[in-house]
Design a protein around this motif. Structure first.
Motif, short mmCIF file in Angstrom:
data_model
loop_
_atom_site.label_atom_id
_atom_site.label_comp_id
_atom_site.label_asym_id
_atom_site.label_seq_id
_atom_site.Cartn_x
_atom_site.Cartn_y
_atom_site.Cartn_z
N THR A 1 16.06 0.56 -19.13
CA THR A 1 14.79 0.91 -18.50
C THR A 1 14.54 -0.08 -17.37
OG1 THR A 1 13.96 1.63 -20.64
CG2 THR A 1 12.33 1.27 -18.91
N PRO A 2 14.37 0.42 -16.12
CA PRO A 2 14.12 -0.51 -15.01
C PRO A 2 12.77 -1.22 -15.16
CG PRO A 2 14.13 1.77 -14.25
CD PRO A 2 14.44 1.80 -15.68
N VAL A 3 12.78 -2.54 -14.87
CA VAL A 3 11.57 -3.35 -15.00
C VAL A 3 11.52 -4.29 -13.81
CG1 VAL A 3 10.45 -5.13 -16.41
CG2 VAL A 3 11.69 -3.29 -17.52
N PRO A 4 10.36 -4.46 -13.16
CA PRO A 4 10.27 -5.46 -12.09
C PRO A 4 10.31 -6.87 -12.69
CG PRO A 4 8.14 -4.44 -12.47
CD PRO A 4 9.12 -3.71 -13.32
N ILE A 5 10.75 -7.85 -11.90
CA ILE A 5 10.89 -9.21 -12.39
C ILE A 5 9.54 -9.76 -12.85
CG2 ILE A 5 10.71 -10.20 -10.07
CD1 ILE A 5 12.72 -11.64 -13.02
N GLU A 6 8.45 -9.33 -12.20
CA GLU A 6 7.13 -9.82 -12.58
C GLU A 6 6.71 -9.30 -13.96
OE1 GLU A 6 7.47 -7.87 -9.69
OE2 GLU A 6 7.91 -9.60 -8.43
#
Length: 139
Positions: A76-81
Protein backbone atom coordinates in the motif's frame (compact mmCIF):
# COMPACT_ATOMS: atom_id res chain seq x y z
CA UNK A 1 37.16 -85.96 33.38
CA UNK A 2 34.48 -83.58 32.24
CA UNK A 3 31.12 -85.29 32.36
CA UNK A 4 29.03 -82.27 31.44
CA UNK A 5 27.85 -81.98 27.94
CA UNK A 6 28.67 -78.83 26.00
CA UNK A 7 25.31 -78.94 24.24
CA UNK A 8 23.46 -77.55 27.25
CA UNK A 9 25.71 -74.50 27.63
CA UNK A 10 23.81 -71.30 26.75
CA UNK A 11 25.27 -69.18 23.97
CA UNK A 12 25.59 -65.43 24.27
CA UNK A 13 24.96 -64.01 20.80
CA UNK A 14 23.60 -60.60 19.87
CA UNK A 15 22.07 -60.18 16.45
CA UNK A 16 22.71 -56.62 15.30
CA UNK A 17 21.57 -56.81 11.71
CA UNK A 18 18.24 -55.11 12.48
CA UNK A 19 20.00 -52.43 14.52
CA UNK A 20 22.36 -51.71 11.63
CA UNK A 21 19.42 -50.97 9.34
CA UNK A 22 17.83 -48.63 11.89
CA UNK A 23 21.10 -46.77 12.47
CA UNK A 24 21.65 -46.39 8.73
CA UNK A 25 18.18 -44.89 8.22
CA UNK A 26 18.59 -42.54 11.19
CA UNK A 27 21.94 -41.35 9.89
CA UNK A 28 20.48 -40.80 6.42
CA UNK A 29 17.50 -38.90 7.84
CA UNK A 30 19.65 -36.54 9.93
CA UNK A 31 22.06 -36.00 7.06
CA UNK A 32 19.25 -34.98 4.71
CA UNK A 33 17.47 -32.92 7.36
CA UNK A 34 20.61 -30.93 8.13
CA UNK A 35 21.27 -30.22 4.44
CA UNK A 36 17.72 -29.02 3.80
CA UNK A 37 17.21 -26.97 6.97
CA UNK A 38 19.07 -23.74 6.13
CA UNK A 39 22.56 -23.87 4.64
CA UNK A 40 22.98 -20.05 4.78
CA UNK A 41 22.87 -19.83 8.58
CA UNK A 42 25.88 -18.44 10.41
CA UNK A 43 26.51 -20.46 13.53
CA UNK A 44 26.91 -18.21 16.57
CA UNK A 45 27.14 -18.66 20.29
CA UNK A 46 24.38 -16.38 21.50
CA UNK A 47 24.46 -14.69 24.89
CA UNK A 48 22.13 -15.95 27.58
CA UNK A 49 19.32 -13.76 28.90
CA UNK A 50 17.97 -13.61 32.41
CA UNK A 51 14.39 -13.88 31.13
CA UNK A 52 15.14 -17.30 29.67
CA UNK A 53 12.79 -16.99 26.73
CA UNK A 54 13.25 -15.99 23.13
CA UNK A 55 11.39 -13.02 21.73
CA UNK A 56 9.62 -14.02 18.56
CA UNK A 57 7.79 -11.44 16.52
CA UNK A 58 4.09 -12.12 16.36
CA UNK A 59 3.60 -9.81 13.40
CA UNK A 60 5.79 -8.62 10.55
CA UNK A 61 5.15 -5.35 8.72
CA UNK A 62 6.77 -5.06 5.30
CA UNK A 63 8.07 -1.59 4.39
CA UNK A 64 9.43 -1.13 0.86
CA UNK A 65 11.27 1.81 -0.71
CA UNK A 66 11.38 1.85 -4.51
CA UNK A 67 14.09 3.45 -6.66
CA UNK A 68 11.83 6.47 -7.31
CA UNK A 69 11.56 6.90 -3.49
CA UNK A 70 8.05 5.54 -3.18
CA UNK A 71 7.23 4.14 0.27
CA UNK A 72 4.94 1.12 0.62
CA UNK A 73 3.56 -0.72 3.65
CA UNK A 74 2.45 -4.22 2.66
CA UNK A 75 2.00 -3.11 -1.01
CA UNK A 76 0.00 0.00 0.00
CA UNK A 77 1.60 3.32 -1.04
CA UNK A 78 2.22 5.68 1.89
CA UNK A 79 3.80 9.16 1.94
CA UNK A 80 6.92 9.50 4.10
CA UNK A 81 5.08 11.93 6.40
CA UNK A 82 2.37 9.33 7.10
CA UNK A 83 4.74 6.41 7.55
CA UNK A 84 4.79 6.54 11.35
CA UNK A 85 0.99 6.71 11.64
CA UNK A 86 0.55 3.89 9.10
CA UNK A 87 2.97 1.61 10.95
CA UNK A 88 1.37 2.49 14.28
CA UNK A 89 -2.05 1.53 12.89
CA UNK A 90 -0.63 -1.91 12.02
CA UNK A 91 0.37 -2.49 15.65
CA UNK A 92 -2.04 -4.01 18.14
CA UNK A 93 -1.79 -3.34 21.87
CA UNK A 94 0.88 -5.50 23.49
CA UNK A 95 1.81 -7.23 20.23
CA UNK A 96 5.46 -7.43 19.22
CA UNK A 97 6.03 -6.16 15.67
CA UNK A 98 9.07 -6.40 13.41
CA UNK A 99 9.59 -4.30 10.28
CA UNK A 100 11.03 -6.09 7.24
CA UNK A 101 12.67 -3.31 5.23
CA UNK A 102 13.05 -3.89 1.48
CA UNK A 103 15.08 -1.16 -0.22
CA UNK A 104 16.21 -0.80 -3.83
CA UNK A 105 20.01 -0.71 -4.03
CA UNK A 106 19.98 2.74 -5.67
CA UNK A 107 18.09 4.44 -2.79
CA UNK A 108 20.20 6.91 -0.75
CA UNK A 109 21.00 5.77 2.77
CA UNK A 110 19.24 8.80 4.28
CA UNK A 111 15.88 7.37 3.18
CA UNK A 112 16.68 4.08 4.92
CA UNK A 113 17.70 5.96 8.06
CA UNK A 114 14.40 7.86 8.05
CA UNK A 115 12.48 4.56 8.22
CA UNK A 116 14.81 3.36 10.99
CA UNK A 117 14.16 6.58 12.91
CA UNK A 118 10.41 5.94 12.72
CA UNK A 119 10.98 2.39 13.99
CA UNK A 120 13.14 3.68 16.86
CA UNK A 121 10.45 6.15 17.91
CA UNK A 122 7.89 3.33 17.91
CA UNK A 123 10.37 0.92 19.59
CA UNK A 124 10.10 -1.63 16.78
CA UNK A 125 12.83 -3.95 15.54
CA UNK A 126 13.97 -3.50 11.93
CA UNK A 127 15.36 -6.22 9.67
CA UNK A 128 16.96 -5.11 6.41
CA UNK A 129 16.26 -7.62 3.63
CA UNK A 130 19.12 -8.49 1.29
CA UNK A 131 19.74 -10.80 -1.63
CA UNK A 132 22.36 -13.52 -1.40
CA UNK A 133 25.62 -12.54 -3.09
CA UNK A 134 26.38 -14.58 -6.20
CA UNK A 135 29.73 -16.35 -6.32
CA UNK A 136 31.64 -14.99 -9.35
CA UNK A 137 34.63 -17.32 -8.97
CA UNK A 138 33.02 -19.98 -11.19
CA UNK A 139 32.18 -17.57 -14.02
Amino acid sequence: MNLRSRKNKPSAEVHTSALNDIMFFLMLFFLLASAVSNPQVVKLLLPKSSAGEQSVAKKTVTVSITKDLGYFIDKTPVPIEGLEAAIQSQMAAGEEVTIMLYVDNTVPIQNVISVMDVANRLKIKVVLATEPKKDNRNN
